[in-house]
Design an enzyme around this catalytic site. Structure first.
Site, PDB file in Angstrom:
ATOM      1  N   GLY A 183     -37.513 -30.953  94.559  1.00  0.00           N
ATOM      2  CA  GLY A 183     -36.978 -31.160  93.260  1.00  0.00           C
ATOM      3  C   GLY A 183     -37.091 -29.729  92.507  1.00  0.00           C
TER       4      GLY A 183
ATOM      5  CD1 TRP B 268     -35.616 -37.657  92.650  1.00  0.00           C
ATOM      6  CD2 TRP B 268     -35.467 -39.614  91.587  1.00  0.00           C
ATOM      7  NE1 TRP B 268     -36.793 -38.408  93.140  1.00  0.00           N
ATOM      8  CE2 TRP B 268     -36.775 -39.407  92.405  1.00  0.00           C
ATOM      9  CE3 TRP B 268     -35.249 -40.848  91.200  1.00  0.00           C
ATOM     10  CZ2 TRP B 268     -37.792 -40.499  92.392  1.00  0.00           C
ATOM     11  CZ3 TRP B 268     -36.319 -41.830  90.952  1.00  0.00           C
ATOM     12  CH2 TRP B 268     -37.327 -41.619  91.554  1.00  0.00           C
TER      13      TRP B 268
ATOM     14  N   GLY C  24     -26.796 -22.205  87.181  1.00  0.00           N
ATOM     15  CA  GLY C  24     -25.835 -21.908  86.187  1.00  0.00           C
ATOM     16  C   GLY C  24     -25.455 -23.198  85.689  1.00  0.00           C
TER      17      GLY C  24
ATOM     18  CB  ALA D   4     -26.920 -29.863  82.234  1.00  0.00           C
TER      19      ALA D   4
ATOM     20  CD  GLU E 206     -30.213 -31.446  83.645  1.00  0.00           C
ATOM     21  OE1 GLU E 206     -29.930 -30.017  83.812  1.00  0.00           O
ATOM     22  OE2 GLU E 206     -29.103 -32.107  83.693  1.00  0.00           O
ATOM     23  N   GLY E 207     -35.214 -29.351  85.169  1.00  0.00           N
ATOM     24  CA  GLY E 207     -36.285 -28.585  85.025  1.00  0.00           C
ATOM     25  C   GLY E 207     -37.503 -29.161  84.338  1.00  0.00           C
TER      26      GLY E 207
END
Ligand SMILES: Cc1cc2nc3c(=O)[nH]c(=O)nc-3n(C[C@H](O)[C@H](O)[C@H](O)COP(=O)(O)OP(=O)(O)OC[C@H]3O[C@@H](n4cnc5c(N)ncnc54)[C@H](O)[C@@H]3O)c2cc1C
Length: 386
Positions: free
Chosen positions: A139, A164, A239, A244, A365-366
């Protein structure tokens, strides 16, 4: 006074941006808010109908140019994310994945034929996209991915599992990232391709008004033109993620605003020891602290939006925005939950739904830890990831 008035935020927006925000709020009031607690409770979402409704007001890929997309500015896009997430983070996720991950990948890295085929129907909400990067064992570290794409004549053959994946089982096309002899490359996999399957992940307690799936590729054979020609290496998917994440900087403030508005109304009405809850100093301290964090988060979001419009926004700045605004939004949702007392744990009010949704937003998203490390590396010049 409305929390936004404290910071005179409206004065930082153009007439067009205010109008777009209003239009998205209206579609949320009409199509989403009356139903969203029910969707969350049942874990089922009418994704196709919603995609069409959102497409009809132009929010899908609204920050992209051409191919049926509106080509609007970053702040306008951020405000749309804010209004969507004020309704529910799951709905903002649908729009983020469609516009900033799937459509952006095709718009940025696709061939002209791929853009013509997919972008107009995706902008209209007639086609849904998903974005498969994460795997069961990779992930935060997507460079380790195990999904492979191997040449067989002019075809590609994909094998592996993605985990996910938002919109996975309702998507008409998956943007899938796989390891090739040439490094990581992106592929467009239409739904129904033999060997490709999507399985919904059940038993979620967060983002229940959102489709989350596992994608399996078992000898999926794709023609040569399924490859996204413009993306080489991990910078391709990263990128897209940066796009997002920018939406989340605004979106998280939408969830927080909805919590605070709900709580201000509740505190004015609720009588405790024969006085309104709003009249106690402890309550006012919580409300004031939350309004400050919300206002600061909005100022940061609008500032980052203006940098993005000027073309100078860096990934570190987006990390700082996501880290701060999601963390503060979650804190606001939890504080609001305490002010609602027992009512705060029911779906009669949106607060607990926002709070548990934001747990996912903190991770996807991190994660907050990864963004902390990005900011730490920017400050010190030393990476602490490994
Ligand atoms: C609802 C939902 C929807 C999602 N949608 C998508 C999607 O559409 N497409 C997609 O590709 N992915 C999607 N994801 C996946 C998401 O991006 C990952 O969950 C995320 O990147 C974290 O990966 P992980 O869950 O494997 O956690 P891990 O990477 O296993 O992390 C576990 C913990 O370790 C920490 N950690 C990791 N590295 C370090 C380090 N170097 N130092 C210290 N701590 C560290 C993390 O911060 C975290 O706290 C979604 C996730 C959720 C929950």
């Amino acid at each position: 006074m409305h929390p936004s008035t404290l910071f005179a935020l409206d004065g930082l927006l153009t007439d067009e941006e205010r109008a777009i925000r209003q239009a998205v709020r209206q579609v949320c009031d009409r199509e989403i808010r009356p139903h969203v607690a029910g969707w969350f409770e049942s874990g089922e979402l009418p994704a196709r109908d919603l995609a069409r409704a959102l497409g009809s007001v132009g929010v899908l890929g609204m920050h992209l140019d051409g191919y049926g997309c509106a080509g609007l500015g970053a702040v306008a896009y951020g405000l749309a994310c804010l209004e969507l997430e004020a309704a529910d983070s799951g709905l903002r996720s649908l729009v983020s994945v469609q516009g900033s991950l799937a459509m952006y990948a095709i718009w940025k890295y696709g061939s002209e034929e791929q853009k013509q085929e997919w972008l107009p129907p995706m902008a209209a909400g007639e086609r849904i996209g998903c974005f498969g990067l994460t795997e069961p064992d990779f992930g935060s570290d997507p460079a380790g991915m195990r999904t492979t794409a191997k040449r067989d004549g002019s075809d590609w053959v994909l094998n592996g599992t993605k985990m996910w994946i938002t919109n996975g089982s309702v998507a008409d096309v998956a943007v899938l990232w796989a390891r090739t002899e040439d490094g990581i490359r992106g592929f467009l996999v239409p739904a129904g391709t033999p060997g490709f399957s999507a399985h919904d992940l059940k038993r979620k307690v967060s983002l229940r008004a959102s489709v989350t799936s596992e994608l399996v590729c078992d000898d999926v054979r794709l023609p040569a033109d399924a490859l996204l020609p413009g993306a080489r290496g991990l910078s391709g998917p990263l990128g897209c993620l940066n796009e997002a994440r920018f939406g989340i900087v605004f979106g998280a403030m939408g969830a927080a605003l909805d919590c605070l508005e709900t709580t201000l109304a509740y505190a004015a009405d609720r009588e405790i020891f024969a006085r309104p809850l709003a009249s106690y100093q402890l309550t006012q301290e919580k409300l004031a602290d939350m309004a400050l964090e919300l206002g600061k988060g909005m100022l940061l979001a609008i500032h980052l939006g203006r940098l993005k419009e000027a073309g100078t926004l860096t990934p570190e700045q987006v990390s700082a925005g996501k880290l701060n605004n999601v963390r503060e939004a979650l804190d606001i949702a939890r504080k609001c939950r305490t002010l609602l007392g027992a009512s705060g744990i029911t779906l009669e009010y949106p607060v607990i739904r926002h709070a548990v949704n934001l747990e996912s937003v903190l991770t996807y998203e991190g994660t907050s830890e990864i963004h902390t490390l990005v900011v730490g590396r920017a400050l010190t010049g030393v990476g602490a990831f490994h």
